[in-house]
Write an enzyme that holds these catalytic residues in place. Structure first.
Site, short mmCIF file in Angstrom:
data_model
loop_
_atom_site.label_atom_id
_atom_site.label_comp_id
_atom_site.label_asym_id
_atom_site.label_seq_id
_atom_site.Cartn_x
_atom_site.Cartn_y
_atom_site.Cartn_z
N LEU A 1 46.76 -4.38 -20.95
CA LEU A 1 46.56 -3.81 -22.29
C LEU A 1 46.60 -2.31 -22.08
O LEU A 1 46.10 -1.81 -21.05
CB LEU A 1 45.21 -4.22 -22.87
CG LEU A 1 45.05 -5.68 -23.29
CD1 LEU A 1 43.62 -5.95 -23.76
CD2 LEU A 1 46.03 -6.06 -24.39
N ASP A 2 47.17 -1.56 -23.02
CA ASP A 2 47.22 -0.11 -22.89
C ASP A 2 45.79 0.44 -22.76
O ASP A 2 44.83 -0.18 -23.22
CB ASP A 2 47.88 0.53 -24.12
CG ASP A 2 49.32 0.08 -24.28
OD1 ASP A 2 49.92 -0.35 -23.28
OD2 ASP A 2 49.83 0.18 -25.42
N LYS A 3 45.71 1.66 -22.22
CA LYS A 3 44.39 2.28 -22.01
C LYS A 3 43.58 2.36 -23.31
O LYS A 3 42.36 2.17 -23.32
CB LYS A 3 44.61 3.67 -21.42
CG LYS A 3 43.40 4.32 -20.84
CD LYS A 3 43.77 5.58 -20.10
CE LYS A 3 42.54 6.30 -19.61
NZ LYS A 3 42.84 7.54 -18.93
#
Ligand code: URA
Length: 258
Positions: free
Chosen positions: A101-103
């Site tokens: 998952l993106d930051k």
């Protein structure tokens, strides 16, 4: 494997607590008290017991994490905190996140040391469902919803696969303007639930960009038929139950990938 690691991986305490148990003679290997935490054992054949009770070694572990913002989906990073670090220093060393998952994206992330199940969950040929809750910068119109559902161009070789869009919240601001009659007919959505059957890099953000919108916040709420446990606060995790593991196995069942 070292005896103290074996016991640590069964979550019987921190490394130092486990060493204490061994030194106090609470642990036996094949019936003989083991007083040295460095002792090596064969986890497949040796019988290890704690206070006389035989221990079963678990080859694989599975966790559900509610990923908070600002943490990277990696096992190591020189700059940012990783999702694996959230499991604490006594966690097994072979655990990794199932995909990314993106930051800035929050929500359901699985962590395991079972490479085969992870591969099946992530295989682009298995089309395992992923559901996201996305808050959008602008109202999303019916025509945009139809485009997202049938597939949009995000700059890849092919358009995205058909997806499902459910409106969770309408854009109240539009109802407060002089465009009320328009709002009543087009019902622009502000928050949507988007279910994808694939997982391309930044896919949700790129899909919304493709319909001239923008994601303000994004949370994954389901993956492979599992919903994020609402009791988990951001940064918290728990082991999957046997039932949940079965759901994941069912979602990835079959030998053929299409
Ligand atoms: N889509 C995105 O844009 N980011 C994610 O992290 C997951 C899906």
């Amino acid at each position: 494997m070292r005896l103290d690691r074996f016991l640590g991986e069964l979550n019987l305490g921190t490394r130092s607590q486990v060493k204490g148990l061994i030194r106090r003679g609470a642990v036996t290997v094949n019936g003989i008290p083991a007083l040295n935490p460095d002792q090596r054992i064969d986890e497949a054949t040796d019988r290890v017991a704690l206070h006389g009770k035989e221990l079963q070694y678990r080859r694989f572990v599975y966790y559900m994490l509610n990923k908070p913002e600002g943490v990277v989906s990696a096992t190591r990073d020189n700059v940012s905190r990783t999702v694996v670090a959230l499991l604490g220093k006594d966690a097994r060393e072979d655990i990794f996140p199932v995909g990314r998952l993106d930051k800035d994206v929050t929500g359901l992330l699985l962590l395991t040391n079972d490479g085969e199940l992870a591969h099946r969950l992530l295989s682009p040929k298995r089309h395992v469902d992923k559901t996201y809750l996305a808050v959008l910068a602008h109202g999303l119109r019916q025509a945009d919803i139809r485009r997202l559902e049938s597939g949009v161009d995000i700059g890849e070789e092919r358009p995205t696969l058909p997806a499902r869009v459910e409106v969770v919240e309408y854009d109240d601001a539009v109802f407060q303007t002089d465009k009320v009659s328009e709002a009543r007919t087009v019902c622009p959505a502000r928050t949507i639930r988007l279910t994808l059957h694939e997982g391309k890099f930044h896919q949700v953000k790129r899909m919304l960009q493709a319909v001239d919108n923008e994601v303000v916040s994004l949370r994954r709420i389901a993956f492979g038929g599992l919903c994020l446990d609402p009791k988990l606060r951001p940064g918290e995790y728990r082991e999957l139950t046997g039932e949940e593991l079965k759901i994941l196995r069912t979602a990835t069942a079959g030998d053929t990938e299409v």
